[in-house]
Scaffold this active site. Sequence first.
Site, PDB file in Angstrom:
ATOM      1  N   HIS A  58      25.584  64.361   6.116  1.00 21.30           N
ATOM      2  CA  HIS A  58      26.776  64.219   5.284  1.00 21.30           C
ATOM      3  C   HIS A  58      27.630  62.983   5.830  1.00 21.30           C
ATOM      4  O   HIS A  58      27.614  62.568   6.800  1.00 21.30           O
ATOM      5  CB  HIS A  58      27.411  65.441   5.157  1.00 21.30           C
ATOM      6  CG  HIS A  58      28.179  65.770   6.538  1.00 21.30           C
ATOM      7  ND1 HIS A  58      27.746  66.442   7.435  1.00 21.30           N
ATOM      8  CD2 HIS A  58      29.563  65.564   6.616  1.00 21.30           C
ATOM      9  CE1 HIS A  58      28.518  66.711   8.506  1.00 21.30           C
ATOM     10  NE2 HIS A  58      29.821  66.324   8.111  1.00 21.30           N
ATOM     11  N   ARG A  63      26.771  61.148  15.099  1.00 19.70           N
ATOM     12  CA  ARG A  63      26.737  59.994  14.124  1.00 19.70           C
ATOM     13  C   ARG A  63      25.311  59.694  14.163  1.00 19.70           C
ATOM     14  O   ARG A  63      24.591  59.296  15.192  1.00 19.70           O
ATOM     15  CB  ARG A  63      27.587  58.672  14.724  1.00 19.70           C
ATOM     16  CG  ARG A  63      28.936  58.761  14.601  1.00 19.70           C
ATOM     17  CD  ARG A  63      29.714  57.643  14.771  1.00 19.70           C
ATOM     18  NE  ARG A  63      31.161  57.929  15.297  1.00 19.70           N
ATOM     19  CZ  ARG A  63      31.544  57.717  16.465  1.00 19.70           C
ATOM     20  NH1 ARG A  63      30.691  57.446  17.401  1.00 19.70           N
ATOM     21  NH2 ARG A  63      32.915  58.100  16.539  1.00 19.70           N
TER      22      ARG A  63
END
Length: 315
Positions: free
Chosen positions: A172, A192
Amino acid sequence: MVELLKLKPVFKERIWGGTTLRDSFQYDIPSEHTGECWAISAHPNGNSTVQNGPFAGKELSWLWDNHQELFGHTSGDRFPLLTKILDAKADLSVQVHPNDTYAKEHENGELGKTECWYIIDCKEGAEMIFGHHARTKEELVTMIHSGRWEDLLRRVKIKPGDFFYVPSGTIHALCEGTLVLETQQSSDTTYRVYDYDRVDHNGEKRELHLSKAIQVTTVPDDVNQVKPYKEEHGSTVITTFVEEEYFSVYKWNVVSEYIHKNDAPFLLCSVINGQGFVKTKEETLSVQRGDHFLVTANAKEMIVDGTLELIVSHT
């Protein structure tokens, strides 16, 4: 009988942050790149401070450790939830969070991070990244390492008032021009996946966490579709967004007066619009847009009086 705890937020500077937390909520932010307001938090990386009553000046984590009666003697070794407001002036990194089991093993006992977002405001045509199109882990790995981001990432249009439930394992990212209230497990672990090759003020790219991210990503994707429902209580409308394992989240749209019978061990409340008063048997608290408070286990009934919108959550 401490029933209402007004809390002072902690602010975090982020490469993608801006000034909306100041411009919209009149917060005293640390810089022109302030991305996060940790509004109700007992996490060691950002601990809210009580502003009223006999515990004024105490951190929320101290109350959790020393006055469990305020929280209904809820089980667990730490305060379980964290409420934030996020100002995404620029795109956040594409990311994913681990579940409890993985985080406990790989992140020094940290909780996992299931979260949800209420879109307070966003620019016209705004979107977010919510899920992916890979059908297998092998396909996920191939698409990530070959940089096929447009093929991999699922983009959805958003508008003010939308709500999204984001379980651990969901790829997301919030995108530019978005102001969001986030309710999440009390965790600060993020992996990340992609950061648009941008650099920080030192000219360095931020670290990616591809190995861990690939391990924790749910494949095939299982994007949860929220189905809110509304109940009318006189002139007040209560919207139930989600009732899941880690938290339940509601929106209270109060006009005039709303009497709430409280059976939760405690409530986390954030005023996102309007102003008014919160009254319990022993206390009255004046609140307005941008205020955050906790209703303790001592308050079996509360009256919200005024015209205001709140996001309310509990375990």
